[in-house]
Design a protein around this motif. Structure first.
Motif, PDB file in Angstrom:
ATOM      1  N   PHE A   1      -0.998  -0.925   0.569  1.00  0.00           N
ATOM      2  CA  PHE A   1      -0.038   0.164   0.473  1.00  0.00           C
ATOM      3  C   PHE A   1       1.310  -0.332  -0.026  1.00  0.00           C
ATOM      4  O   PHE A   1       1.939   0.298  -0.883  1.00  0.00           O
ATOM      5  N   ALA A   2       1.772  -1.477   0.496  1.00  0.00           N
ATOM      6  CA  ALA A   2       3.060  -2.044   0.068  1.00  0.00           C
ATOM      7  C   ALA A   2       3.013  -2.409  -1.412  1.00  0.00           C
ATOM      8  O   ALA A   2       3.986  -2.188  -2.153  1.00  0.00           O
TER       9      ALA A   2
ATOM     10  N   ASP B   1      -4.981  -0.684   3.486  1.00  0.00           N
ATOM     11  CA  ASP B   1      -4.312  -1.423   4.550  1.00  0.00           C
ATOM     12  C   ASP B   1      -2.835  -1.559   4.199  1.00  0.00           C
ATOM     13  O   ASP B   1      -2.387  -1.153   3.123  1.00  0.00           O
ATOM     14  N   SER B   2      -2.053  -2.123   5.098  1.00  0.00           N
ATOM     15  CA  SER B   2      -0.595  -2.165   4.904  1.00  0.00           C
ATOM     16  C   SER B   2      -0.208  -3.003   3.695  1.00  0.00           C
ATOM     17  O   SER B   2       0.733  -2.664   2.972  1.00  0.00           O
ATOM     18  N   GLN B   3      -0.954  -4.080   3.444  1.00  0.00           N
ATOM     19  CA  GLN B   3      -0.643  -4.925   2.284  1.00  0.00           C
ATOM     20  C   GLN B   3      -0.887  -4.171   0.981  1.00  0.00           C
ATOM     21  O   GLN B   3      -0.057  -4.196   0.068  1.00  0.00           O
TER      22      GLN B   3
END
Length: 84
Positions: free
Chosen positions: A49-50, A45-47
């Motif tokens: 990945f960041a 998810d984006s979290q």
């Protein structure tokens, strides 16, 4: 002309099949394991990945500083050795 003995050809065929199985079995096992790995993997998810991208960037920066300081230390040493 003599024909080969049927048992001899059957034995040769069995030996050839075993040799082929010895080669193809590890390939089949690797393919099966690879398919299982890909099906279990999920897209981050984006979290997540960041977080991964940030840690990778920190790693690049740390390695860059280490390389810079090693070069900074060895330039004068190299000049002393070559210049002398």
């Amino acid at each position: 002309l003599t024909t080969p003995h049927p048992r001899a050809t059957a034995h040769q065929d069995t030996a050839q099949m075993e040799a082929i199985d010895n080669i193809t079995e590890p390939i089949k096992a690797f393919a099966k394991d690879s398919i299982r790995l890909v099906t279990r993997c999920t897209k981050p998810d984006s979290q997540e990945f960041a977080r991964i991208a940030g840690r990778t960037a920190v790693g690049f920066i740390v390695m860059g500083f280490i390389g810079f300081f090693v070069k900074l230390i060895f330039i004068p040493i190299n000049n002393i050795i070559i210049g002398a």
